[in-house]
Write an enzyme that holds these catalytic residues in place. Structure first.
Site, PDB file in Angstrom:
ATOM      1  N   GLU A   1      15.374  10.882 -16.587  1.00 43.13           N
ATOM      2  CA  GLU A   1      14.254  11.534 -17.078  1.00 43.13           C
ATOM      3  C   GLU A   1      14.123  11.696 -18.474  1.00 43.13           C
ATOM      4  O   GLU A   1      13.075  11.846 -18.937  1.00 43.13           O
ATOM      5  CB  GLU A   1      14.247  13.042 -16.402  1.00 43.13           C
TER       6      GLU A   1
ATOM      7  N   ARG B   1      10.866  10.230 -20.629  1.00 43.78           N
ATOM      8  CA  ARG B   1       9.982  11.248 -21.219  1.00 43.78           C
ATOM      9  C   ARG B   1      10.230  11.406 -22.523  1.00 43.78           C
ATOM     10  O   ARG B   1       9.243  11.569 -23.251  1.00 43.78           O
ATOM     11  CB  ARG B   1       9.862  12.632 -20.492  1.00 43.78           C
TER      12      ARG B   1
ATOM     13  N   ASP C   1      11.306   2.876  -6.504  1.00 42.14           N
ATOM     14  CA  ASP C   1      10.203   2.547  -6.911  1.00 42.14           C
ATOM     15  C   ASP C   1      10.022   1.809  -8.199  1.00 42.14           C
ATOM     16  O   ASP C   1       9.460   0.872  -8.375  1.00 42.14           O
ATOM     17  CB  ASP C   1       9.075   3.712  -7.137  1.00 42.14           C
TER      18      ASP C   1
ATOM     19  N   GLU D   1       0.172   8.313 -10.003  1.00 43.62           N
ATOM     20  CA  GLU D   1       0.351   6.942  -9.801  1.00 43.62           C
ATOM     21  C   GLU D   1      -1.155   6.214  -9.534  1.00 43.62           C
ATOM     22  O   GLU D   1      -1.447   5.053  -9.813  1.00 43.62           O
ATOM     23  CB  GLU D   1       1.341   6.698  -8.827  1.00 43.62           C
TER      24      GLU D   1
ATOM     25  N   THR E   1       7.473   3.922 -17.203  1.00 41.91           N
ATOM     26  CA  THR E   1       6.893   4.583 -15.999  1.00 41.91           C
ATOM     27  C   THR E   1       6.574   6.099 -16.096  1.00 41.91           C
ATOM     28  O   THR E   1       6.251   6.625 -15.188  1.00 41.91           O
ATOM     29  CB  THR E   1       8.182   4.453 -15.076  1.00 41.91           C
TER      30      THR E   1
END
Length: 528
Positions: free
Chosen positions: A159, A163, A292, A427, A516
């Site tokens: 994360e 980010r 994913d 998404e 992502t």
């Protein structure tokens, strides 16, 4: 006393030539008008009708022109609507959560995860792309004067990479401001202890102040998606710093996963052990949570490196065929194509909203020369993701949808009570952005507009901010959850803006790849 009399005009005498010209023009106009008046009312009506008919035929013969006018007006309105939504969200964050990780808009306070201003950092490049100069300037000042990574705090490797590191690298590339590169170097270096494991598969958690790392308290496993979805960022950090340690660490992970046993037709299990370096809890395969972005980063690393790393491409192509063979099904009665989950050979017809990244990724691959049937599948899955919104009473998708293979109630999609929440996820609008860029089909913009309107209707908080909701099936009481995830500003609104923008060179998909968390990073020059 009165002043002498003045002439408040200019006297002009025309020569004979100009006088005759003016007089002749006047006579011609009078003559035309006299002839028009001599026509009968019927004759004049027929002439006016004919002129009107010719004018209308002329307009209809240029439908592309009228369509262009209509689309331009709509695009301008929609782009500005996204800016307004961002300003409203930012207003709440600035008022009630400034410098903290997340806004809790209903209680008008903040939530903390790492204590590093996640929402602010996630939103930096969004503000730049949206042209919000004042908001960007105040955020930059906070980064310069307040942001410090010298904290005794545990952060999640994945994360904080996607980010914080991704957001800082992206903002550096868009602005050229070395403040953001310096901060990226700092956090990147502090995350490196995660890779000090027996297998070199990284731990999930790092204390960025102490320089230590560890797995979660309950397991020695890491999730496959997390250890394989940090490569874009660390590779780029090495390219910018000319320090190979970052790229070496993440590419070692990629090499190990590439040769591991336990895959099924290119599909990977969800967990990997940091001691042994092997897959654990085998037999479960999904394109949702915990797996994913592994598939997403296979393609994007191949693109980032200039399409030279053939093992990445081979793994991606094999995985897509594995999806077709093992996970792809159609619903009843509408024959919606969806990606299910496989558990010990049994297909579970459920699909996380997270899987809606896949249409965009497939389309990106097809745009870069991969098989045309990838785009065919992208079109089908995009329709399914749209229906996950359209069939809900609020117009917003649930976190997880269950699909009917043999419908008994006439519905393609069912939602269990525990899965009815919506977290403002990006998404679907991410994939809508890719699909519109590559097809120019305006329906994708219309679907995105419907989603934005639903966000405004059911999740917008009057005092500022947007909130996740607990029940997408109840428009009367959608059950606000009092949390605005940082990705709503970092991803969702960014992709909506790019979807509605007519500037196809704004973050060109031939020059950038998105990580992502929707942070654009440059595709490397061929000399890299």
């Amino acid at each position: 006393m009165y002043s002498p009399q003045r002439k408040d005009f200019v006297s002009l005498t025309l020569g004979d030539q100009y006088s005759r010209s003016y007089t002749n023009g006047k006579h011609r106009r009078q003559s035309c008008w006299r002839k028009w008046k001599q026509l009968s009312r019927l004759q004049r009506s027929l002439i006016l009708f004919l002129l009107a008919f010719l004018f209308i035929c002329g307009i209809l013969s240029y439908p592309s022109l009228t369509e262009q006018w209509r689309v331009t007006v709509k695009a301008v309105d929609r782009v500005e609507a996204v800016r307004e939504a961002f300003r409203h969200a930012w207003k709440g964050y600035k008022a009630f959560a400034w410098g903290h990780d997340e806004l809790k808009p209903i209680s008008k306070t903040h939530g903390e995860w790492f204590g590093l201003g996640l929402t602010l950092i996630d939103a930096l490049d969004t503000m730049w792309i949206l042209g919000l100069k004042d908001e960007f300037a105040e955020a930059r000042k906070w980064v310069e004067t307040e942001l410090s990574f010298s904290k005794n705090v545990d952060v999640n490797l994945f994360e904080s990479t996607i980010r914080i590191l991704g957001g800082l690298l992206s903002t550096y590339h868009l602005t050229g401001d070395t403040l953001f590169l310096d901060k990226a170097k700092d956090i990147g270096f502090r995350l490196m202890p995660a890779f000090k494991t027996p297998s070199k598969i990284p731990y999930s958690d790092v204390n960025i102040g102490k320089g230590t790392a560890h797995p979660p308290r309950w397991t020695t496993d890491s999730t496959v998606a997390e250890v394989t979805s940090i490569q874009l960022e660390f590779r780029e950090l090495s390219r910018l710093t000319q320090d190979p340690q970052y790229q070496n660490a993440v590419e070692e992970v990629t090499r190990q996963v590439h040769r591991l046993e336990g895959k099924r037709d290119g599909l990977v299990p969800m967990f990997i052990n940091t001691n042994s370096g092997k897959f654990t809890r085998r037999g479960a395969f999904t394109l949702g949570a915990r797996a994913d972005s592994y598939y997403e980063y296979l393609l994007k690393q191949w693109l980032q490196g200039g399409k030279k790393e053939t093992e990445l491409l081979e793994d991606y192509l094999q995985a897509i065929e594995g999806v077709r063979k093992n996970l792809l099904r159609q619903t009843s009665p509408s024959k919606l194509t969806f990606v299910g989950e496989l558990s010990n050979g049994h297909l579970n017809p459920k699909m996380d909203h997270l899987v809606c990244f896949l249409p965009g990724t497939l389309a990106l691959g097809a745009h870069n020369g991969l098989p045309a049937d990838h785009m065919d599948l992208a079109l089908q899955l995009m329709e399914t993701c749209h229906q996950m919104y359209a069939q809900m009473e609020t117009g917003l998708s649930p976190e997880i949808a269950h699909f009917n293979l043999q419908s008994s109630n006439g519905r393609d999609i069912d939602v269990k009570p525990a899965d009815r929440h919506n977290l403002l996820r990006p998404e679907t609008v991410e994939s809508l952005f890719y699909m519109y860029r590559f097809t120019k089909d305006s329906k994708y913009r219309d679907w995105g507009w419907d989603i934005l309107q639903s966000f405004n209707k059911y999740t917008r908080v009057p005092s500022g901010g947007y909130t996740s909701i607990g029940n997408v099936r109840d428009p009367v009481n959608p059950a606000p959850r009092d949390k605005m995830e940082s990705f709503f500003l970092g991803e969702t609104l960014k992709y909506l803006f790019l979807l509605f923008s007519d500037d196809s060179e704004l973050i060109s998909l031939d020059k950038y790849i998105f990580n992502t968390e929707a942070h654009p990073l440059p595709i490397w020059p061929s000399t890299s």
